[in-house]
Design an enzyme around this catalytic site. Structure first.
Site, PDB file in Angstrom:
ATOM      1  N   GLY A 102       0.883  -1.144   0.103  1.00 15.30           N
ATOM      2  CA  GLY A 102      -0.070  -0.088  -0.054  1.00 15.30           C
ATOM      3  C   GLY A 102       0.764   1.360  -0.040  1.00 15.30           C
ATOM      4  O   GLY A 102       1.964   1.321   0.134  1.00 15.30           O
ATOM      5  N   GLY A 104       2.522   3.597   1.462  1.00 13.10           N
ATOM      6  CA  GLY A 104       2.825   4.038   2.979  1.00 13.10           C
ATOM      7  C   GLY A 104       3.542   5.324   3.225  1.00 13.10           C
ATOM      8  O   GLY A 104       3.467   5.832   4.330  1.00 13.10           O
ATOM      9  N   ARG A 105       3.718   6.101   2.064  1.00 12.12           N
ATOM     10  CA  ARG A 105       4.114   7.503   2.128  1.00 12.12           C
ATOM     11  C   ARG A 105       3.761   8.432   0.831  1.00 12.12           C
ATOM     12  O   ARG A 105       4.079   9.349   0.859  1.00 12.12           O
ATOM     13  CB  ARG A 105       5.635   7.375   2.397  1.00 12.12           C
ATOM     14  CG  ARG A 105       6.405   7.029   1.255  1.00 12.12           C
ATOM     15  CD  ARG A 105       7.951   7.336   1.255  1.00 12.12           C
ATOM     16  NE  ARG A 105       8.725   6.596   0.527  1.00 12.12           N
ATOM     17  CZ  ARG A 105      10.027   6.780   0.273  1.00 12.12           C
ATOM     18  NH1 ARG A 105      10.461   7.556   0.870  1.00 12.12           N
ATOM     19  NH2 ARG A 105      10.442   5.857  -0.482  1.00 12.12           N
ATOM     20  N   LYS A 125       4.353  12.257  -2.348  1.00 15.45           N
ATOM     21  CA  LYS A 125       5.120  11.355  -1.828  1.00 15.45           C
ATOM     22  C   LYS A 125       6.011  11.952  -0.746  1.00 15.45           C
ATOM     23  O   LYS A 125       6.580  12.846  -0.864  1.00 15.45           O
ATOM     24  CB  LYS A 125       6.222  10.969  -2.865  1.00 15.45           C
ATOM     25  CG  LYS A 125       7.006   9.640  -2.516  1.00 15.45           C
ATOM     26  CD  LYS A 125       7.339   8.956  -3.605  1.00 15.45           C
ATOM     27  CE  LYS A 125       8.460   7.775  -3.417  1.00 15.45           C
ATOM     28  NZ  LYS A 125       9.014   7.244  -4.429  1.00 15.45           N
ATOM     29  N   ASP A 137       8.036   5.950   8.486  1.00 15.57           N
ATOM     30  CA  ASP A 137       7.671   7.177   8.791  1.00 15.57           C
ATOM     31  C   ASP A 137       6.666   8.143   7.825  1.00 15.57           C
ATOM     32  O   ASP A 137       6.209   9.168   8.199  1.00 15.57           O
ATOM     33  CB  ASP A 137       8.734   7.931   9.407  1.00 15.57           C
ATOM     34  CG  ASP A 137       9.927   8.213   8.254  1.00 15.57           C
ATOM     35  OD1 ASP A 137       9.564   7.924   7.033  1.00 15.57           O
ATOM     36  OD2 ASP A 137      11.147   8.836   8.292  1.00 15.57           O
ATOM     37  N   GLY A 138       6.591   7.441   6.778  1.00  9.85           N
ATOM     38  CA  GLY A 138       5.686   8.098   5.959  1.00  9.85           C
ATOM     39  C   GLY A 138       6.489   9.216   5.014  1.00  9.85           C
ATOM     40  O   GLY A 138       5.830  10.085   4.277  1.00  9.85           O
ATOM     41  N   ARG A 195       3.573  14.141  -7.457  1.00 10.40           N
ATOM     42  CA  ARG A 195       3.620  13.433  -8.704  1.00 10.40           C
ATOM     43  C   ARG A 195       2.288  13.546  -9.343  1.00 10.40           C
ATOM     44  O   ARG A 195       1.124  13.727  -8.542  1.00 10.40           O
ATOM     45  CB  ARG A 195       3.907  11.996  -8.385  1.00 10.40           C
ATOM     46  CG  ARG A 195       4.970  11.593  -7.542  1.00 10.40           C
ATOM     47  CD  ARG A 195       5.667  10.211  -7.330  1.00 10.40           C
ATOM     48  NE  ARG A 195       4.605   9.179  -7.029  1.00 10.40           N
ATOM     49  CZ  ARG A 195       4.971   7.968  -6.699  1.00 10.40           C
ATOM     50  NH1 ARG A 195       6.313   7.480  -7.069  1.00 10.40           N
ATOM     51  NH2 ARG A 195       4.258   7.088  -6.062  1.00 10.40           N
ATOM     52  N   ARG A 202      -1.163  -0.093  -9.806  1.00  9.49           N
ATOM     53  CA  ARG A 202      -0.205  -0.963 -10.039  1.00  9.49           C
ATOM     54  C   ARG A 202      -0.478  -2.356 -10.163  1.00  9.49           C
ATOM     55  O   ARG A 202      -1.716  -2.690  -9.849  1.00  9.49           O
ATOM     56  CB  ARG A 202       0.901  -0.836  -8.863  1.00  9.49           C
ATOM     57  CG  ARG A 202       1.298   0.527  -8.566  1.00  9.49           C
ATOM     58  CD  ARG A 202       1.127   0.865  -6.994  1.00  9.49           C
ATOM     59  NE  ARG A 202       1.486   2.156  -6.756  1.00  9.49           N
ATOM     60  CZ  ARG A 202       2.562   2.592  -6.529  1.00  9.49           C
ATOM     61  NH1 ARG A 202       3.782   2.065  -6.668  1.00  9.49           N
ATOM     62  NH2 ARG A 202       2.514   4.198  -6.439  1.00  9.49           N
ATOM     63  N   ASP A 272       4.720  -4.018  -7.096  1.00 13.50           N
ATOM     64  CA  ASP A 272       3.923  -2.995  -6.670  1.00 13.50           C
ATOM     65  C   ASP A 272       4.664  -1.717  -7.445  1.00 13.50           C
ATOM     66  O   ASP A 272       3.985  -0.666  -7.148  1.00 13.50           O
ATOM     67  CB  ASP A 272       4.204  -2.751  -5.282  1.00 13.50           C
ATOM     68  CG  ASP A 272       5.603  -2.944  -4.818  1.00 13.50           C
ATOM     69  OD1 ASP A 272       6.538  -4.086  -5.191  1.00 13.50           O
ATOM     70  OD2 ASP A 272       5.949  -1.941  -4.062  1.00 13.50           O
TER      71      ASP A 272
HETATM   72  P1  AMP Z   1       9.340   1.123  -2.561  1.00 13.96           P
HETATM   73  O1  AMP Z   1      10.153   0.058  -2.487  1.00 13.96           O
HETATM   74  O2  AMP Z   1       9.797   2.319  -2.560  1.00 13.96           O
HETATM   75  O3  AMP Z   1       8.522   0.909  -3.641  1.00 13.96           O
HETATM   76  O4  AMP Z   1       8.469   0.902  -1.168  1.00 13.96           O
HETATM   77  C1  AMP Z   1       7.648  -0.257  -1.028  1.00 13.96           C
HETATM   78  C2  AMP Z   1       6.642  -0.120   0.044  1.00 13.96           C
HETATM   79  O5  AMP Z   1       7.357   0.392   1.338  1.00 13.96           O
HETATM   80  C3  AMP Z   1       5.442   0.621  -0.489  1.00 13.96           C
HETATM   81  O6  AMP Z   1       4.523   0.151   0.210  1.00 13.96           O
HETATM   82  C4  AMP Z   1       5.973   2.025   0.256  1.00 13.96           C
HETATM   83  O7  AMP Z   1       4.859   2.801   0.299  1.00 13.96           O
HETATM   84  C5  AMP Z   1       6.501   1.789   1.461  1.00 13.96           C
HETATM   85  N1  AMP Z   1       7.679   2.726   2.122  1.00 13.96           N
HETATM   86  C6  AMP Z   1       8.794   2.859   1.573  1.00 13.96           C
HETATM   87  N2  AMP Z   1       9.121   3.867   2.387  1.00 13.96           N
HETATM   88  C7  AMP Z   1       8.307   4.283   3.076  1.00 13.96           C
HETATM   89  C8  AMP Z   1       8.235   5.191   4.389  1.00 13.96           C
HETATM   90  N3  AMP Z   1       9.608   6.051   4.562  1.00 13.96           N
HETATM   91  N4  AMP Z   1       7.563   5.144   5.300  1.00 13.96           N
HETATM   92  C9  AMP Z   1       6.285   4.441   5.043  1.00 13.96           C
HETATM   93  N5  AMP Z   1       6.098   3.530   3.876  1.00 13.96           N
HETATM   94  C10 AMP Z   1       7.293   3.472   3.161  1.00 13.96           C
HETATM   95 MG    MG Z   2       6.683   1.566  -4.544  1.00 11.97          MG
END
Ligand code: AMP
Ligand code: MG
Length: 525
Positions: A102, A104-105, A125, A137-138, A195, A202, A272
Site C-alpha cells: 500500500g 505507505g508514504r 510522496k 515514517d511516511g 507526482r 499498479r 508494486d
Molecule cells: P518502494 O520500494 O519504494 O516501492 O516501497 C515499498 C513499500 O514500502 C511501499 O508500500 C511504500 O509505500 C513503503 N515505504 C517505503 N518507504 C516508506 C516510508 N518511509 N514510510 C512508510 N512506508 C514506506
Molecule cells: Mg513502490
C-alpha cells in the site's frame, strides 16, 4: 489571484474504501483505499516546479509564487475539493510475495480536471504516515526527492511513458535514514514531491485482492480500470479482461524496450512498482548506464542477486506480467489461455519494440534480410566488451554516418566513449563494425544529413547521469538549488545539442566510479 483547479474523485466514488481514517498500521480488507490527511510539516518551501507540467494542468505559473501553494504541495493544507487517500495494494518484492504493502508514504490529493477535460491524479510522496506505513515514517528525504523530481520530468522529455513530477518542496523537518543499512542513521532534510499521473494503479493493486480470494473486489477494480482507462478495449467481461491483460503486457514490453534503448535501470521492478498504464513509476534506486554493462544494477539491496540488473529488465517485465495474469485468473474462471497469450504478447512486443528502437539508434529501417539483426548484435557485443559509455557512443554515430567514406580509423567522438585504454584488437573490431554499419546505413533511402538528424532524435545527448544527480543533490544540501534548476531545464531538450551545456554530457568522472549515489544507491529514501 489565479484560479484554482477543480477536483474529481472517481476512485473514491466507484470503489469500496476503508471506513477508518486513522493512520494506525493495519491490514485493510475488502477496500481499495483509506482516507488519510497529509501530516503537516514545519516549514514548507517550494524548491522547484515543472513549468511545462503546470501549464498542461492549467495551473498559472503565478500560483507557484504564492506561499499558500507550497503549503498545499507539502501537505499542510488542501485546495477546495481535494479528498486525500492512500491506495491499498500488495506486491511481489524481489521475487517473493510480500502481502499487503500500500501507499505507505504517498497520498493522492484528488483528480485534477485539466483544461482539455481529462483527469489526472495529484499525489504527494513523503506526506506522512498512512494505514499502510508499517514501520515507516511516511516521509522522504531531499536526495531521493530530487532524484524522483528530476528523473520523472527527464523521462517525459525523452519520450518515455512516466509519472510526472509537478513540484519539489522542502519540509523544514529532519528525516532520519540509515542510508546504507550499516547502523549509521543520520538526520537528513525532508522533502515532498507532487507526482502526477492519469492513474497510479499498479500490478499489486490486483494481486492483493486475488491473494485474499476476494474475487468480487478484484472484479470491481478490473471493471473500473477497464471502463475508466481502457474504454476502447470493450466492456467488462472475460473478453475485455483478456484484452486488458494483453494491452498491459504490450505497454510494459514497449516501456522496457524504451528503457533498454536509453540505458535506464529502474532498480526495483517489484510488482508494486509496475504501472497498469505502462508508465515508469516509483523512482527509487534507479540509475543510468554509463558504461554499457548488462550486469549493472544501481540498487545495493540487489547487489548480490542482480535480479533487477540492466540486462534482466526485459525478462523481469515478463515475469511481472505473468504475476498480473495469475492475479486475474479468477476472472477467467481459471482458464490460463489469456495469461499465456499475454505472456506471448509481451515476448513478441518486446522483441519488435527493442529491435525498432535499436535500429533507430543506428539510423536503420530494420531489414532482417540485410543482416541488420547480426549488425545490431555485433554492436552491442562490442560495446559490452570494453568499458564504453553507452550514451556517448550512440550519440557519436550521427557524426560518423555523414562522413564521405567509411572510417579508416576510430573517430575521436567514438574513442571518447572509452573509459579506459583498450586493446588494439578491440579498436580494429570497432573500425570494422563501423565500416559495415556505415555501408549499410548509407543504403537507406534517407540522405546522410537526414539520417544524422533522425539518429540524434533517437540518441539523447543529455540523460540524468547518476553523478550529475548527485552533484545537484550535494549542492542542494548546501542550500544551492541552481544545479537542480539547470538540470531540469537542460533535460527538457535531451536530443538538442545545447553546446553551452556540454559539461552535462560528459562521461562519468573517475571520482564518481564508486561513490555512493553515483554507482550505488540504497532503497533507503
Ligand atoms: P518502494 O520500494 O519504494 O516501492 O516501497 C515499498 C513499500 O514500502 C511501499 O508500500 C511504500 O509505500 C513503503 N515505504 C517505503 N518507504 C516508506 C516510508 N518511509 N514510510 C512508510 N512506508 C514506506
Ligand atoms: Mg513502490
Amino acid at each position: 489571484m489565479p484560479s484554482l483547479p477543480r477536483f474529481d474523485h472517481r476512485c473514491l466514488d466507484a470503489l469500496p474504501g476503508d471506513p477508518r481514517t486513522d493512520t494506525a498500521s493495519r491490514q485493510v480488507h475488502g477496500a481499495l483505499w483509506s482516507r488519510v490527511q497529509p501530516t503537516p510539516v514545519a516549514a514548507p518551501r517550494l524548491l522547484a516546479f515543472s513549468r511545462p507540467l503546470a501549464r498542461e494542468l492549467g495551473l498559472d505559473a503565478a500560483l507557484f509564487a504564492d506561499p499558500a501553494t507550497a503549503e498545499v504541495l507539502a501537505g499542510n493544507r488542501l485546495w477546495p475539493g481535494m479528498d486525500p487517500y492512500a491506495a491499498n495494494y500488495g506486491g511481489h518484492q524481489f521475487g517473493h510475495w510480500a502481502g499487503q504493502l500500500g501507499d505507505g508514504r504517498a497520498i493522492v490529493l484528488g483528480e485534477l480536471r485539466r483544461p482539455d477535460g481529462t483527469l489526472v491524479e495529484l499525489q504527494l510522496k513523503g506526506a506522512g504516515p498512512t494505514a499502510y506505513s508499517r514501520a515507516g515514517d511516511g516521509r522522504a528525504v531531499l536526495r531521493s526527492s530530487i532524484r524522483e523530481f528530476l528523473c520523472s520530468e527527464a523521462m517525459h522529455w525523452l519520450g518515455v511513458p512516466t509519472t510526472r513530477a509537478l513540484s519539489l518542496c522542502a519540509t523544514g523537518d529532519a528525516v532520519v535514514r540509515d542510508m546504507f543499512y550499516d547502523g549509521n542513521p543520520q538526520a537528513e532534510p525532508g522533502a515532498v514531491v507532487c507526482r502526477v499521473a492519469a492513474s497510479f494503479l499498479r500490478f499489486g493493486n490486483f494481486e492483493l485482492p486475488a491473494s485474499r480470494g476476494d474475487v468480487a473486489l478484484l472484479r470491481q477494480l478490473t471493471d473500473f480500470t477497464l471502463t475508466q482507462f481502457f474504454a476502447d478495449l470493450g466492456p467488462p467481461g472475460k473478453t475485455g479482461y483478456a484484452a486488458l491483460l494483453q494491452e498491459v503486457a504490450r505497454r510494459t514490453a514497449r516501456l522496457i524496450a524504451h528503457w533498454q534503448a536509453i540505458g535506464f535501470v529502474h532498480g526495483v521492478m517489484n510488482t508494486d512498482n509496475l504501472s497498469m498504464l505502462g508508465l515508469t513509476i516509483d523512482y527509487g534506486p534507479y540509475g543510468w548506464i554509463d558504461d554499457f554493462d548488462l550486469g549493472w544494477t544501481p540498487n545495493t539491496t540487489d547487489a548480490q542477486m542482480r535480479r533487477y540488473a540492466f540486462g534482466n529488465q526485459p525478462g523481469i517485465g515478463r515475469w511481472n506480467v505473468e504475476r498480473l495474469g495469475e492475479a486475474l485468473l479468477p476472472l477467467f474462471d481459471g482458464d490460463e489461455a489469456p495469461v499465456h497469450a499475454a505472456v506471448e504478447q509481451y515476448r513478441a512486443t518486446y522483441a519488435e519494440a527493442a529491435t525498432q528502437r535499436f535500429a533507430a539508434k543506428l539510423g536503420l529501417t530494420f531489414d532482417a534480410a540485410r543482416g541488420d539483426g547480426a549488425l545490431l548484435q555485433q554492436c552491442l557485443d562490442w560495446l559490452a566488451a570494453q568499458e564504453t559509455d553507452m550514451t556517448l557512443f550512440f550519440r557519436a554515430l550521427s557524426r560518423v554516418v555523414v562522413l564521405d567514406a567509411p572510417p579508416a580509423t576510430l573517430p575521436a567522438a567514438v574513442r571518447a566513449a572509452f573509459y579506459r585504454a583498450v586493446p588494439e584488437a578491440h579498436v580494429a573490431a570497432g573500425i570494422a563494425w563501423l565500416r559495415r554499419w556505415w555501408q549499410r546505413a548509407r543504403q537507406e533511402a534517407r540522405g546522410p544529413a537526414e539520417l544524422a538528424r533522425a539518429m540524434d532524435a533517437a540518441n539523447p545527448k543529455f540523460v540524468l547521469r547518476n553523478w550529475l544527480a548527485q552533484e545537484a543533490i550535494d549542492a542542494a544540501h548546501g542550500g544551492d538549488l541552481g544545479k537542480v534548476q539547470r538540470l531540469l531545464e537542460v533535460l527538457e531538450r535531451p536530443f538538442d545539442d545545447q553546446p553551452q551545456h556540454d559539461d552535462l554530457a560528459q562521461k562519468r568522472p573517475d571520482w564518481a566510479r564508486d561513490k555512493p549515489g553515483c554507482s550505488a544507491l540504497s532503497c533507503s529514501s
